[in-house]
Design an enzyme around this catalytic site. Structure first.
Site, PDB file in Angstrom:
ATOM      1  N   PRO A   2      46.018  79.582  65.405  1.00  0.00           N
ATOM      2  CA  PRO A   2      46.083  81.019  65.109  1.00  0.00           C
ATOM      3  C   PRO A   2      47.049  81.717  66.061  1.00  0.00           C
ATOM      4  CG  PRO A   2      43.802  80.276  65.478  1.00  0.00           C
ATOM      5  CD  PRO A   2      44.706  79.162  65.890  1.00  0.00           C
ATOM      6  N   GLU A   3      47.958  82.493  65.490  1.00  0.00           N
ATOM      7  CA  GLU A   3      48.906  83.273  66.287  1.00  0.00           C
ATOM      8  C   GLU A   3      48.454  84.735  66.272  1.00  0.00           C
ATOM      9  OE1 GLU A   3      51.330  82.252  68.097  1.00  0.00           O
ATOM     10  OE2 GLU A   3      51.440  80.152  67.516  1.00  0.00           O
ATOM     11  N   HIS A 107      30.454  72.179  63.985  1.00  0.00           N
ATOM     12  CA  HIS A 107      31.415  72.888  64.833  1.00  0.00           C
ATOM     13  C   HIS A 107      31.113  74.369  64.997  1.00  0.00           C
ATOM     14  CE1 HIS A 107      33.611  69.200  64.834  1.00  0.00           C
ATOM     15  NE2 HIS A 107      33.733  69.224  63.530  1.00  0.00           N
ATOM     16  N   ARG A 130      38.123  71.868  67.372  1.00  0.00           N
ATOM     17  CA  ARG A 130      38.809  71.163  68.463  1.00  0.00           C
ATOM     18  C   ARG A 130      38.438  71.699  69.841  1.00  0.00           C
ATOM     19  NH1 ARG A 130      44.901  69.835  67.352  1.00  0.00           N
ATOM     20  NH2 ARG A 130      44.519  68.749  69.307  1.00  0.00           N
ATOM     21  N   ARG A 175      67.993  86.363  84.073  1.00  0.00           N
ATOM     22  CA  ARG A 175      67.297  85.153  83.596  1.00  0.00           C
ATOM     23  C   ARG A 175      68.288  84.278  82.840  1.00  0.00           C
ATOM     24  NH1 ARG A 175      61.132  87.038  82.040  1.00  0.00           N
ATOM     25  NH2 ARG A 175      60.858  84.825  81.646  1.00  0.00           N
TER      26      ARG A 175
END
Ligand SMILES: [Zn+2]
Length: 294
Positions: A2-3, A107, A130, A175
């Site tokens: 999931p983002e 789960h 997981r 950077r």
């Protein structure tokens, strides 16, 4: 995984169901997540009311308080939830007001049994096959929460007005790392995961290998806008899945974003027809069009 868009859509999906609901029961079946679920989570949460659901980066923040007389909040704290690689947080309404919680599976690690202001019962269920996610409790105040060890290193939110081309320009000076790597690190702006990095750089016409410190102010402005557009589009697409937040096991996965470059190695660019290239930066795949991105 999931983002930010998936997490934001989860937040929006939960708000109408859990805001104002009282926590009347807590079941923790497995504490072994990325960090252990606190031993006293049950006693910390019991009897509290969920006042609101916020998000910072990919963390969901549920403010839970005891209700003193007159509905005044007392002793507020935060349930901090991270979905990790495979986590979901879903609402399961019970069949009857006093109905039983839905059957749980292997789960389903944490259940909050909730009672809505209208008396309906529902289960807020955290599932994570997981186990890279987290369910934690913090008694920090709202002002102090930004300094929480998990939150303090996070960059600005992409939809915060503070995130613009000027900020990106200032923070990339000096950077020498590639702009893709810098953007993905999340310390300037949060939520631009691997897919959204490649897509945003394509939309901005910027080669992912460009040293961050060499981007002009104008290109930084274009990139900031591209980041917001890409994420907003993903959230809008996810909005069509909001109904799935109730009563489903929440098949996760990325929203079906129509990618310009991500995962399209060798295929023709949707703008110019040039084959899309794939390279590896910081052990992550990057996709770009050598013609459109300079
Ligand atoms: Zn192209």
């Amino acid at each position: 995984m999931p983002e930010l868009p998936e997490v934001e859509v989860t937040r929006r999906g939960l708000v109408p169901h859990v805001t104002g609901a009282r926590i009347v029961g807590v079941a923790v079946r497995h504490r072994g997540l990325r960090w252990p679920v606190p031993d006293d989570l049950e006693s910390c949460l019991a009897g509290r009311t969920i006042r609101r659901v916020e998000r910072r980066g990919k963390y969901l923040l549920l403010e839970c308080a005891q209700e003193a007389g007159g509905g005044q909040p007392l002793d507020a704290g935060w349930l901090i939830v991270h979905l990790g690689m495979t986590g979901t947080l879903r609402v399961h309404p019970h069949a009857a007001q006093a109905g039983e919680a839905p059957a749980y599976g292997l789960h389903d690690h944490v259940d909050l049994l909730l009672q809505s202001p209208s008396g309906d019962r529902l289960t807020l269920r955290y599932r994570d096959p997981r186990r890279f996610g987290a369910v934690l409790w913090s008694t920090l105040s709202e002002a102090e929460l930004a300094g929480h060890p998990l939150l303090r290193g996070l960059g600005v939110e992409p939809f915060d007005p503070a995130f613009d081309g000027q900020l990106l320009y200032r923070q990339t000076r000096g950077r020498s790392a590639a702009i893709k790597t810098v953007l993905l690190a999340g310390d300037i702006v949060v939520g631009v995961g691997n897919i959204y990095c490649s897509e945003s750089l394509f939309r901005a016409g910027i080669r992912p290998t460009t040293p961050a410190g060499r981007l002009s102010a104008q290109r930084c402005e274009r990139l900031a806008q591209a980041v917001r557009e890409t994420l907003a589009e993903a959230i809008a697409r996810g909005g069509s899945t909001l109904r799935d937040f109730v009563g489903s096991d929440g098949a996760s996965g990325y929203f079906q974003l129509d990618c310009f470059v991500y995962d399209r190695a060798g295929k023709p660019c949707r703008r110019c027809g040039t084959p899309i290239r794939q390279i590896v930066q910081g052990q992550r795949s990057t996709f770009y069009c050598p013609q459109c991105q300079r």
